[in-house]
Design a protein around this motif. Structure first.
Motif, mmCIF file in Angstrom:
data_model
loop_
_atom_site.group_PDB
_atom_site.id
_atom_site.type_symbol
_atom_site.label_atom_id
_atom_site.label_comp_id
_atom_site.label_asym_id
_atom_site.label_seq_id
_atom_site.Cartn_x
_atom_site.Cartn_y
_atom_site.Cartn_z
ATOM 1 N N TYR A 1 0.837 -1.205 0.000
ATOM 2 C CA TYR A 1 0.000 0.000 0.000
ATOM 3 C C TYR A 1 0.874 1.259 0.000
ATOM 4 C CZ TYR A 1 -3.194 3.605 1.653
ATOM 5 O OH TYR A 1 -3.911 4.763 1.773
ATOM 6 N N ILE A 2 1.909 1.273 0.846
ATOM 7 C CA ILE A 2 2.782 2.450 0.913
ATOM 8 C C ILE A 2 3.518 2.646 -0.407
ATOM 9 C CG2 ILE A 2 4.831 3.410 2.040
ATOM 10 C CD1 ILE A 2 3.839 2.059 4.628
ATOM 11 N N GLN A 3 3.968 1.545 -1.020
ATOM 12 C CA GLN A 3 4.656 1.659 -2.302
ATOM 13 C C GLN A 3 3.764 2.312 -3.359
ATOM 14 O OE1 GLN A 3 6.073 -2.354 -3.252
ATOM 15 N NE2 GLN A 3 8.143 -1.552 -3.111
ATOM 16 N N VAL A 4 2.490 2.007 -3.324
ATOM 17 C CA VAL A 4 1.570 2.501 -4.344
ATOM 18 C C VAL A 4 1.114 3.924 -4.061
ATOM 19 C CG1 VAL A 4 -0.731 2.163 -5.346
ATOM 20 C CG2 VAL A 4 0.789 0.198 -5.000
ATOM 21 N N THR A 5 0.884 4.256 -2.783
ATOM 22 C CA THR A 5 0.221 5.520 -2.456
ATOM 23 C C THR A 5 1.158 6.619 -1.964
ATOM 24 O OG1 THR A 5 -0.240 4.786 -0.195
ATOM 25 C CG2 THR A 5 -1.917 4.328 -1.893
ATOM 26 N N ASP A 6 2.191 6.258 -1.235
ATOM 27 C CA ASP A 6 3.056 7.284 -0.639
ATOM 28 C C ASP A 6 4.470 6.750 -0.471
ATOM 29 O OD1 ASP A 6 3.811 9.690 0.538
ATOM 30 O OD2 ASP A 6 3.219 9.050 2.544
ATOM 31 N N PRO A 7 5.110 6.409 -1.589
ATOM 32 C CA PRO A 7 6.426 5.776 -1.485
ATOM 33 C C PRO A 7 7.499 6.735 -0.979
ATOM 34 C CG PRO A 7 5.912 6.287 -3.770
ATOM 35 C CD PRO A 7 4.674 6.586 -2.974
ATOM 36 N N HIS A 8 8.339 6.214 -0.126
ATOM 37 C CA HIS A 8 9.536 6.915 0.320
ATOM 38 C C HIS A 8 10.737 6.196 -0.278
ATOM 39 C CE1 HIS A 8 7.013 9.161 3.102
ATOM 40 N NE2 HIS A 8 6.493 8.003 3.507
ATOM 41 N N GLU B 1 13.205 1.582 -3.093
ATOM 42 C CA GLU B 1 14.328 0.681 -3.339
ATOM 43 C C GLU B 1 13.905 -0.785 -3.371
ATOM 44 O OE1 GLU B 1 17.138 1.742 -0.340
ATOM 45 O OE2 GLU B 1 17.811 3.529 -1.397
ATOM 46 N N LEU B 2 12.695 -1.066 -2.885
ATOM 47 C CA LEU B 2 12.181 -2.441 -2.936
ATOM 48 C C LEU B 2 11.463 -2.676 -4.263
ATOM 49 C CD1 LEU B 2 10.812 -2.857 0.694
ATOM 50 C CD2 LEU B 2 12.878 -3.865 -0.263
ATOM 51 N N ARG B 3 12.096 -2.288 -5.326
ATOM 52 C CA ARG B 3 11.592 -2.520 -6.672
ATOM 53 C C ARG B 3 12.694 -3.173 -7.487
ATOM 54 N NH1 ARG B 3 6.844 0.428 -7.915
ATOM 55 N NH2 ARG B 3 6.278 1.940 -6.293
ATOM 56 N N GLY B 4 12.321 -3.765 -8.576
ATOM 57 C CA GLY B 4 13.309 -4.446 -9.417
ATOM 58 C C GLY B 4 12.711 -5.724 -9.951
ATOM 59 N N SER B 5 13.488 -6.436 -10.706
ATOM 60 C CA SER B 5 12.982 -7.675 -11.293
ATOM 61 C C SER B 5 13.956 -8.812 -11.014
ATOM 62 C CB SER B 5 12.814 -7.508 -12.807
ATOM 63 O OG SER B 5 14.039 -7.143 -13.403
ATOM 64 N N GLY B 6 13.401 -9.982 -10.899
ATOM 65 C CA GLY B 6 14.220 -11.178 -10.789
ATOM 66 C C GLY B 6 14.687 -11.522 -9.395
ATOM 67 N N GLU C 1 7.964 -11.124 -4.305
ATOM 68 C CA GLU C 1 8.731 -10.767 -5.496
ATOM 69 C C GLU C 1 8.897 -9.256 -5.560
ATOM 70 O OE1 GLU C 1 7.603 -14.064 -8.791
ATOM 71 O OE2 GLU C 1 5.923 -12.778 -8.151
ATOM 72 N N LEU C 2 10.102 -8.817 -5.854
ATOM 73 C CA LEU C 2 10.381 -7.400 -6.036
ATOM 74 C C LEU C 2 10.279 -7.103 -7.529
ATOM 75 C CD1 LEU C 2 11.509 -8.037 -3.199
ATOM 76 C CD2 LEU C 2 13.328 -6.396 -3.654
ATOM 77 N N THR C 3 9.200 -6.425 -7.918
ATOM 78 C CA THR C 3 8.972 -6.136 -9.325
ATOM 79 C C THR C 3 9.132 -4.640 -9.579
ATOM 80 O OG1 THR C 3 6.609 -5.594 -9.293
ATOM 81 C CG2 THR C 3 7.197 -7.935 -9.188
ATOM 82 N N GLU C 4 9.149 -4.259 -10.837
ATOM 83 C CA GLU C 4 9.275 -2.842 -11.182
ATOM 84 C C GLU C 4 8.073 -2.047 -10.690
ATOM 85 O OE1 GLU C 4 11.852 -1.438 -12.207
ATOM 86 O OE2 GLU C 4 13.073 -3.136 -12.857
ATOM 87 N N ASP C 5 6.933 -2.693 -10.525
ATOM 88 C CA ASP C 5 5.726 -2.021 -10.072
ATOM 89 C C ASP C 5 5.562 -2.055 -8.556
ATOM 90 O OD1 ASP C 5 4.962 -1.427 -12.685
ATOM 91 O OD2 ASP C 5 3.979 -3.379 -12.922
#
Length: 265
Positions: A167-174, A179-184, A205-209
């Protein structure tokens, strides 16, 4: 997302309040530093938890549609006496009773302001359940007392944390959440002592989204294995990864990276 019944959360809050009160009245040093929250003494930890119960209970009881400032929460700052275990215990008992009564009366669907997207009393039942589950662990560690939590509650606490990080990643990322994004890259949590029907395994999974997660047994970049309570406490940074009951398979650095950036509770 499958939630537990509302009454189950409310019952658990009542149970956890009793367990935390047992720490307060155990003779433990209220001035002792809490190892997992080193800025707090044991007394300060209990004041935080009791204040959170009073605040959330006030939100639910009044059906608040916006946040209520701390200074407007009746007796939210603690008992008049400091360093007094009996006064602190009585204040905590009252705080727990207020929250439990408000949540029981409201049921799960009453419209109440919440900070993580869900605007119902049910949000507060679940949130306060896991708030006190984790902070009771802090208190027992400070007091040198044993700690355990029901498997179903421990599993739900991990679910809720992952939902909040997402939720925080989508609405109010810090920066930390960004940094918890990426692929693979992925993390697998595996409880070794839970009954099979609980399905107490997670793939993150840590994805680009942002993060994506689901329950189940799958291969990952790194796996954290151990008893469910230990996995929960390690995931909340309450138990060192080097603890003998835990096993890490794969890239430990990724797990440490996650814990440093997804700290919550």
């Amino acid at each position: 997302m499958t939630l537990l019944p509302h009454d189950r959360y409310v019952d658990e809050i009542a149970h956890q309040v009793q367990q935390l009160r047992a720490v307060v009245t155990s003779g433990a040093d209220l001035a002792a530093t809490v190892p997992t929250c080193p800025d707090w003494t044991l007394e300060r930890l209990v004041l935080h938890m009791g204040g959170a119960l009073r605040w959330s209970g006030t939100l639910v009881r009044t059906r608040a549609q916006e946040n209520i400032p701390d200074e407007q929460v009746p007796r939210g700052d603690g008992p008049e006496a400091t360093g007094d275990a009996a006064a602190l215990d009585a204040w905590l008992a009252e705080a727990g009773g207020l929250a439990v009564d408000a949540l029981r009366e409201a049921g799960p669907d009453a419209k109440v302001w919440g900070w993580a997207g869900t605007q119902t009393s049910g949000f507060w039942a679940r949130r306060m359940t896991h708030e006190i589950i984790i902070h009771r662990a802090d208190a027992t560690l400070a007091a040198g007392m044993p700690y355990e939590v029901a498997h179903g509650m421990a599993a739900d606490a991990i679910d809720e944390w992952l939902e909040i990080v997402r939720y925080i990643q989508v609405t109010d990322p810090h920066q930390a959440e960004e940094e918890l994004r990426g692929s693979g890259r992925s993390i697998h949590l595996h409880a070794t002592d839970a009954p099979p029907e609980l399905n107490a395994e997670w793939l993150i999974e840590l994805t680009e989204d942002g993060i994506a997660w689901r329950r189940g047994h799958e291969k990952a970049t790194v796996a954290l294995r151990g008893p469910l309570t230990s996995v929960l406490l390690a995931f909340y940074r309450r138990l060192p990864l080097d603890s003998p009951e835990l096993e890490i398979i794969g890239e430990r650095e990724l797990l440490e990276f996650w814990l440093e950036r997804a700290s919550f509770g």
